[in-house]
Design a protein around this motif. Structure first.
Motif, PDB file in Angstrom:
ATOM      1  N   SER A   1       1.190   6.771  -4.561  1.00  0.00           N
ATOM      2  CA  SER A   1       0.510   8.125  -4.258  1.00  0.00           C
ATOM      3  C   SER A   1       1.367   8.994  -3.773  1.00  0.00           C
ATOM      4  O   SER A   1       1.363  10.300  -3.835  1.00  0.00           O
ATOM      5  CB  SER A   1      -0.622   7.706  -2.993  1.00  0.00           C
ATOM      6  OG  SER A   1       0.165   7.495  -1.986  1.00  0.00           O
ATOM      7  N   VAL A   2       2.503   8.661  -3.070  1.00  0.00           N
ATOM      8  CA  VAL A   2       3.731   9.629  -2.534  1.00  0.00           C
ATOM      9  C   VAL A   2       4.644   9.916  -3.727  1.00  0.00           C
ATOM     10  O   VAL A   2       4.983  11.070  -3.850  1.00  0.00           O
ATOM     11  CB  VAL A   2       4.185   8.916  -1.462  1.00  0.00           C
ATOM     12  CG1 VAL A   2       5.107  10.009  -0.949  1.00  0.00           C
ATOM     13  CG2 VAL A   2       3.306   8.936  -0.214  1.00  0.00           C
ATOM     14  N   PHE A   3       5.222   8.624  -4.334  1.00  0.00           N
ATOM     15  CA  PHE A   3       6.312   9.313  -5.399  1.00  0.00           C
ATOM     16  C   PHE A   3       6.137   9.010  -6.870  1.00  0.00           C
ATOM     17  O   PHE A   3       6.682   9.363  -7.637  1.00  0.00           O
ATOM     18  CB  PHE A   3       7.253   8.221  -5.043  1.00  0.00           C
ATOM     19  CG  PHE A   3       7.928   8.096  -3.503  1.00  0.00           C
ATOM     20  CD1 PHE A   3       8.666   9.082  -2.830  1.00  0.00           C
ATOM     21  CD2 PHE A   3       7.422   7.022  -2.708  1.00  0.00           C
ATOM     22  CE1 PHE A   3       9.075   8.988  -1.622  1.00  0.00           C
ATOM     23  CE2 PHE A   3       8.159   6.955  -1.337  1.00  0.00           C
ATOM     24  CZ  PHE A   3       8.872   7.798  -1.000  1.00  0.00           C
ATOM     25  N   GLY A   4       4.831   8.721  -6.946  1.00  0.00           N
ATOM     26  CA  GLY A   4       4.186   8.383  -8.567  1.00  0.00           C
ATOM     27  C   GLY A   4       4.600   6.986  -8.761  1.00  0.00           C
ATOM     28  O   GLY A   4       5.631   6.204  -8.355  1.00  0.00           O
ATOM     29  N   LYS A   5       4.518   6.559 -10.121  1.00  0.00           N
ATOM     30  CA  LYS A   5       4.517   5.420 -10.782  1.00  0.00           C
ATOM     31  C   LYS A   5       6.033   5.240 -10.884  1.00  0.00           C
ATOM     32  O   LYS A   5       6.520   4.089 -10.742  1.00  0.00           O
ATOM     33  CB  LYS A   5       3.659   4.869 -11.770  1.00  0.00           C
ATOM     34  CG  LYS A   5       2.320   4.720 -11.573  1.00  0.00           C
ATOM     35  CD  LYS A   5       1.539   4.471 -13.002  1.00  0.00           C
ATOM     36  CE  LYS A   5      -0.127   4.163 -12.495  1.00  0.00           C
ATOM     37  NZ  LYS A   5      -0.573   3.490 -13.821  1.00  0.00           N
ATOM     38  N   SER A   6       6.653   6.229 -11.532  1.00  0.00           N
ATOM     39  CA  SER A   6       8.053   6.025 -11.767  1.00  0.00           C
ATOM     40  C   SER A   6       9.055   6.265 -10.712  1.00  0.00           C
ATOM     41  O   SER A   6      10.098   5.590 -10.498  1.00  0.00           O
ATOM     42  CB  SER A   6       8.607   7.421 -12.555  1.00  0.00           C
ATOM     43  OG  SER A   6       8.080   8.561 -11.879  1.00  0.00           O
ATOM     44  N   GLY A   7       8.352   6.341  -9.239  1.00  0.00           N
ATOM     45  CA  GLY A   7       9.476   6.400  -8.016  1.00  0.00           C
ATOM     46  C   GLY A   7       8.993   4.955  -7.288  1.00  0.00           C
ATOM     47  O   GLY A   7       9.465   4.918  -6.247  1.00  0.00           O
ATOM     48  N   CYS A   8       8.276   4.126  -7.978  1.00  0.00           N
ATOM     49  CA  CYS A   8       7.793   2.641  -7.195  1.00  0.00           C
ATOM     50  C   CYS A   8       8.141   1.902  -8.086  1.00  0.00           C
ATOM     51  O   CYS A   8       7.398   1.348  -9.140  1.00  0.00           O
ATOM     52  CB  CYS A   8       6.414   2.928  -6.938  1.00  0.00           C
ATOM     53  SG  CYS A   8       6.148   1.302  -6.094  1.00  0.00           S
ATOM     54  N   VAL A   9       9.361   1.005  -7.858  1.00  0.00           N
ATOM     55  CA  VAL A   9       9.664   0.032  -9.148  1.00  0.00           C
ATOM     56  C   VAL A   9      10.030  -1.296  -7.895  1.00  0.00           C
ATOM     57  O   VAL A   9      10.675  -1.103  -7.128  1.00  0.00           O
ATOM     58  CB  VAL A   9      11.094   0.109  -9.681  1.00  0.00           C
ATOM     59  CG1 VAL A   9      11.331  -0.582 -10.573  1.00  0.00           C
ATOM     60  CG2 VAL A   9      10.674   1.745 -10.315  1.00  0.00           C
TER      61      VAL A   9
END
Length: 372
Positions: free
Chosen positions: A299-307
């Protein structure tokens, strides 16, 4: 808020805070937070704040990171204790990211969340001795805290949440030979004896392997021996670490190294000793808490920012909580092009505010799951 966080981080950088030597930065933080109107609890160099309205009937959320740093590497080209902010909003300085940025981000999250009533208790802990798994760090402070329901820890991981870390065991090994003149065929070289152990460290593979955390990782990191060039050294000290994924593999590592050391010593007619310092246990996230925090990260970083990255070889004293309650360690990074403990490490200070938002969203997401 952003500039307050940057100023606090610069104040931390400008004060040396090596592990077990964090007194100056602890004094600085305590004074800063008291000036902001908070009651600061202190044990050694551990500091913590408790939000108003603490209620034992509510669950308790802990925000935690550490104030100690490693010593600067020899390759530093800048003054490690002189914070330098660049035009592209990067802040240079020892501990700027590991873990000063996490400390100030968590503090700002605490300020926001403690400003109004929450359905949970809130504690912010800035602990010491994390880099050396010291007994006077988080482990000591935890004994003085109320029961913790769940916790969020800040550590740098290149903005990628980590799902687990191995436990740490520190080795102090001594091989004892016999002194003699280097020009004559006399003496027993303690370095030669130690080389057998070092070879084992580099080549041995434990048969047990974790599907989640991978194999045991062993490293020799320090060697001390000899007094001058023409004397056979009678004593060699080597230090290293063994990173394991369970208490059983830790016990196996101890037994195998002690047996190997005893065998080498007996073959050469000398003595050897192995000392152990048990560090933190392995860290494994609770699946439910991890899912809640992943939603918050997206929700904060988007899917690309959560790995979800592969399990890490680093150790983390946050794992101590895992013996008491389910835990989830979400590590926040700042996108530096080089790794931790490098002289070229360069954090991006613009992540402080989104990091604070992520921590607040994580707390809310976990609580929503608890009420469901």
């Amino acid at each position: 808020m952003y500039y307050d966080a940057i100023d606090l981080l610069k104040g931390m950088i400008s004060r040396p805070s090596f592990s077990r030597e964090e007194g100056e930065v602890a004094d600085f933080l305590k004074k800063s937070w008291e000036k902001a109107g908070y009651k600061v609890n202190r044990k050694g160099n551990n500091l913590w704040l408790i939000a108003p309205g603490f209620d034992l009937d509510k669950p308790t959320l802990l925000l935690n990171s550490h104030i100690d740093t490693v010593k600067p590497a020899s390759g530093w080209t800048k003054d490690p204790f002189k914070p330098e902010e660049t035009e592209d909003e990067r802040l240079y300085g020892l501990g700027s990211n590991d873990a000063g940025a996490s400390v100030v981000s968590l503090y700002e999250a605490f300020r926001v969340l403690s400003g109004k009533e929450q359905p949970y208790n809130l504690i912010f802990l800035a602990s010491c001795e994390e880099e050396v798994s010291g007994k006077n760090g988080l482990e000591s402070a935890l004994a003085d805290l109320p029961p913790i329901s769940f916790a969020v820890v800040g550590e740098p991981t290149g903005m990628q949440p980590a799902i687990a870390e191995k436990g740490l065991m520190v080795l102090d090994c001594v091989s004892t030979g016999k002194a003699g003149h280097a020009a004559r065929n006399e003496g027993i070289n303690a370095i030669t004896l130690a080389m057998k152990d070092i070879e084992w460290f580099n080549t041995y593979q434990f048969p047990e392997k974790s599907d989640f955390l991978g194999p045991v990782k062993m490293s020799v990191t320090i060697i001390h021996a000899g007094t001058q060039h023409n004397v056979i050294p009678d004593r060699c000290i080597l230090l290293g670490t063994i990173r394991t994924f369970s208490a059983r593999t830790r016990a196996q590592a101890k037994a195998r190294l002690e047996a190997l050391t005893a065998g080498i010593a007996a073959a050469w007619g000398c003595t050897a000793a192995v000392g152990w310092t048990d560090g933190t246990p392995a860290l494994c996230n609770d699946a439910g808490l991890a899912a809640a925090m992943e939603r918050a990260a997206v929700s904060v970083f988007g899917k690309s920012g959560c790995v979800q990255i592969e399990p890490q070889m680093i150790s983390e004293d946050f794992a101590c909580y895992g013996s008491e309650v389910p835990i989830c360690c979400a590590l926040l990074g700042v996108g530096s092009p080089v790794g931790l403990h490098s002289a070229a490490f360069c954090p991006d200070s613009s992540v402080l505010l989104p990091a604070a938002r992520f921590l607040a969203e994580s707390a809310w997401s976990v609580l929503e799951d608890a009420r469901a």
